[in-house]
Design a protein around this motif. Sequence first.
Motif, short mmCIF file in Angstrom:
data_model
loop_
_atom_site.label_atom_id
_atom_site.label_comp_id
_atom_site.label_asym_id
_atom_site.label_seq_id
_atom_site.Cartn_x
_atom_site.Cartn_y
_atom_site.Cartn_z
N PHE A 1 29.74 36.32 44.58
CA PHE A 1 29.59 37.23 43.75
C PHE A 1 28.11 37.44 43.17
CE2 PHE A 1 29.25 39.34 39.54
CZ PHE A 1 29.94 40.56 39.85
N GLY A 2 27.46 38.59 43.11
CA GLY A 2 26.02 38.77 42.71
C GLY A 2 25.15 39.34 44.09
N THR A 3 26.07 39.15 45.38
CA THR A 3 25.28 40.03 46.54
C THR A 3 25.75 41.34 46.79
OG1 THR A 3 27.38 39.14 47.84
CG2 THR A 3 25.45 37.54 47.65
N GLY A 4 26.72 41.84 46.18
CA GLY A 4 27.20 43.21 46.20
C GLY A 4 26.60 43.88 45.00
N PHE A 5 27.01 45.04 44.87
CA PHE A 5 26.68 45.70 43.33
C PHE A 5 27.85 46.39 42.65
CE2 PHE A 5 23.28 45.76 46.53
CZ PHE A 5 22.06 45.04 45.80
N SER A 6 28.51 45.65 42.37
CA SER A 6 29.93 46.23 41.73
C SER A 6 29.55 46.64 40.29
CB SER A 6 31.02 44.94 41.67
OG SER A 6 31.15 44.50 42.84
N SER A 7 29.88 47.86 39.79
CA SER A 7 29.59 48.06 38.36
C SER A 7 30.54 47.52 37.59
CB SER A 7 29.78 49.73 38.58
OG SER A 7 31.20 50.11 38.38
N LEU A 8 30.21 47.49 36.24
CA LEU A 8 30.94 46.92 35.23
C LEU A 8 32.23 47.70 35.12
CD1 LEU A 8 30.46 44.79 33.20
CD2 LEU A 8 29.49 46.08 31.80
N SER A 9 32.27 48.99 34.94
CA SER A 9 33.36 49.79 34.92
C SER A 9 34.33 49.37 36.05
CB SER A 9 32.98 51.13 34.74
OG SER A 9 32.54 51.68 35.81
N TYR A 10 33.66 49.35 37.05
CA TYR A 10 34.59 49.05 38.44
C TYR A 10 35.49 47.55 38.13
CZ TYR A 10 35.95 48.20 43.19
OH TYR A 10 36.83 48.11 44.17
N LEU A 11 34.68 46.58 37.64
CA LEU A 11 35.13 45.24 37.69
C LEU A 11 36.17 45.20 36.74
CD1 LEU A 11 31.94 43.04 37.89
CD2 LEU A 11 33.95 42.94 39.60
N GLN A 12 36.04 46.15 35.87
CA GLN A 12 36.95 46.18 34.52
C GLN A 12 38.37 46.69 35.22
OE1 GLN A 12 34.98 48.06 31.47
NE2 GLN A 12 35.72 46.72 30.11
N ARG A 13 38.18 47.45 36.20
CA ARG A 13 39.61 47.95 36.74
C ARG A 13 40.31 47.01 37.50
NH1 ARG A 13 38.09 53.32 39.38
NH2 ARG A 13 40.26 53.84 39.21
N LEU A 14 39.69 46.04 37.83
CA LEU A 14 40.24 45.36 39.04
C LEU A 14 40.94 44.02 38.20
CD1 LEU A 14 37.28 44.91 41.58
CD2 LEU A 14 39.37 46.23 41.83
N GLN A 15 42.15 43.80 38.61
CA GLN A 15 42.97 42.68 37.99
C GLN A 15 42.55 41.48 38.87
OE1 GLN A 15 47.02 42.93 37.03
NE2 GLN A 15 46.91 44.93 37.56
N ILE A 16 41.33 41.05 38.33
CA ILE A 16 40.88 39.57 38.88
C ILE A 16 40.54 38.47 37.84
CG2 ILE A 16 39.51 40.53 41.01
CD1 ILE A 16 36.98 40.65 38.73
N ASP A 17 40.51 37.03 38.31
CA ASP A 17 40.51 36.18 37.17
C ASP A 17 39.25 35.48 37.17
OD1 ASP A 17 43.79 35.96 36.71
OD2 ASP A 17 43.19 36.62 38.80
N ARG A 18 38.43 35.40 38.27
CA ARG A 18 37.43 34.71 38.57
C ARG A 18 36.12 35.18 39.13
NH1 ARG A 18 38.59 28.58 40.34
NH2 ARG A 18 39.41 28.58 38.19
N LEU A 19 35.15 34.76 38.83
CA LEU A 19 33.76 35.24 39.72
C LEU A 19 33.21 33.83 40.22
CD1 LEU A 19 32.21 37.76 37.03
CD2 LEU A 19 33.65 38.24 38.92
N LYS A 20 32.93 34.18 41.41
CA LYS A 20 32.22 33.04 42.15
C LYS A 20 30.92 33.19 42.38
CE LYS A 20 33.84 29.30 45.41
NZ LYS A 20 34.66 28.77 46.29
N ILE A 21 29.86 32.65 41.59
CA ILE A 21 28.44 32.95 41.89
C ILE A 21 28.08 32.41 43.16
CG2 ILE A 21 26.01 32.44 40.88
CD1 ILE A 21 27.52 31.43 38.46
N ASP A 22 27.42 33.31 43.97
CA ASP A 22 26.99 32.99 45.40
C ASP A 22 25.98 31.72 45.32
OD1 ASP A 22 27.13 33.71 48.42
OD2 ASP A 22 25.10 33.94 47.91
N ARG A 23 25.95 31.14 46.18
CA ARG A 23 25.38 29.96 46.72
C ARG A 23 23.63 30.26 46.39
NH1 ARG A 23 23.18 26.93 51.31
NH2 ARG A 23 24.38 28.27 52.70
N ALA A 24 23.34 31.66 46.85
CA ALA A 24 21.78 31.86 46.73
C ALA A 24 21.14 31.97 45.44
CB ALA A 24 21.90 33.32 47.44
#
Length: 279
Positions: free
Chosen positions: A181-204
């Motif tokens: 996560f952080g390597t793409g450019f997901s918008s906040l409103s889009y993320l809100q529509r996804l039934q996800i549970d966790r964000l994994k911060i990229d190693r970079a």
Amino acid sequence: AKTQQRSGHYYFSRSMGVEIRERVRMMHALRKAFGQNELFVVYQPQIDLETRRPKGAEALLRWQTPDGKFVSPDRFIPIAEYSGLIIDLGEWVLRTACRELVTLHKAGHSDFMMSINVSQVQFRHPYFLEMLRKALEDTGAPPEFVELEITESMAMEEPDLLIKMLAQIKQTGVSIAIDDFGTGFSSLSYLQRLQIDRLKIDRAFVTEITGSARGSSIAEMVVQLGRNLGLSVIAEGVEDERQAQILHALGCPLAQGFLFARPMTADALNGWLSNEALQ
Ligand code: C2E
Ligand code: CA
Ligand code: CA
Ligand code: CA
């Protein structure tokens, strides 16, 4: 030779040929390796930054050729995807990791979670959901302790399909993490529509934390985003104590990386966890 030199074409197509031949060679070798049990799964612990106790592990695929050399998954996963082998290979990883989860729960590590990487090729396969349900059922893995990791780049494509798929997957009881996560450019409103549970911060971005004055700003933003959306956050690739401390101070609850443990075989994990439990 002169004409060949003048036309850059010749060199281009020749190197392309080498590249394609190499890929085809690796594709056959991989298929054979899979058939001959040269592939195995290792597990990297995920740590609670507050208590420093293990909470789960990520399953990672390994390929060791008969001469002892390791081929990196960054090289062979794309080939498995390209050739379609990832469908069977991914199912095998899922089942193997689910069985390991059951073993760990039986050994008394009853809150332990298992994270499993899912390729977009698997995800788009028409029988993915059925395969997932069957794997959970056959192995007896409790779905609420299974997490699927999908990459952010994958989350960006075909939003409507993804939203629908995630909703169906959630019905099986497993949870979903957005990897890298952080390597793409997901918008906040889009993320809100996804039934996800966790964000994994990229190693970079974890590496950057100790690199410069503003190095922690992306990690900080992801932690905030997780908090605002009510999602869990984990940092990957934590290699030193300072990174762990900064992440903890930022409010990141979980981390994974060489600082805590390298990916290890199932046997090593069983031993490592029993040892951790004694401390
Ligand atoms: P990923 O999912 O982002 O996995 C994290 C990678 O970072 C792993 O590399 C892990 O060994 C490595 N890593 C963990 N901690 C540290 C650290 O502190 N420092 C550094 N430098 N690296 C760390 P690995 O195992 O080589 O896997 C590479 C990629 O291959 C994975 O990236 C994932 O995208 C893919 N992959 C691995 N196993 C599977 C699988 O079973 N299925 C699928 N679809 N992809 C897989
Ligand atoms: Ca991952
Ligand atoms: Ca990752
Ligand atoms: Ca990564």
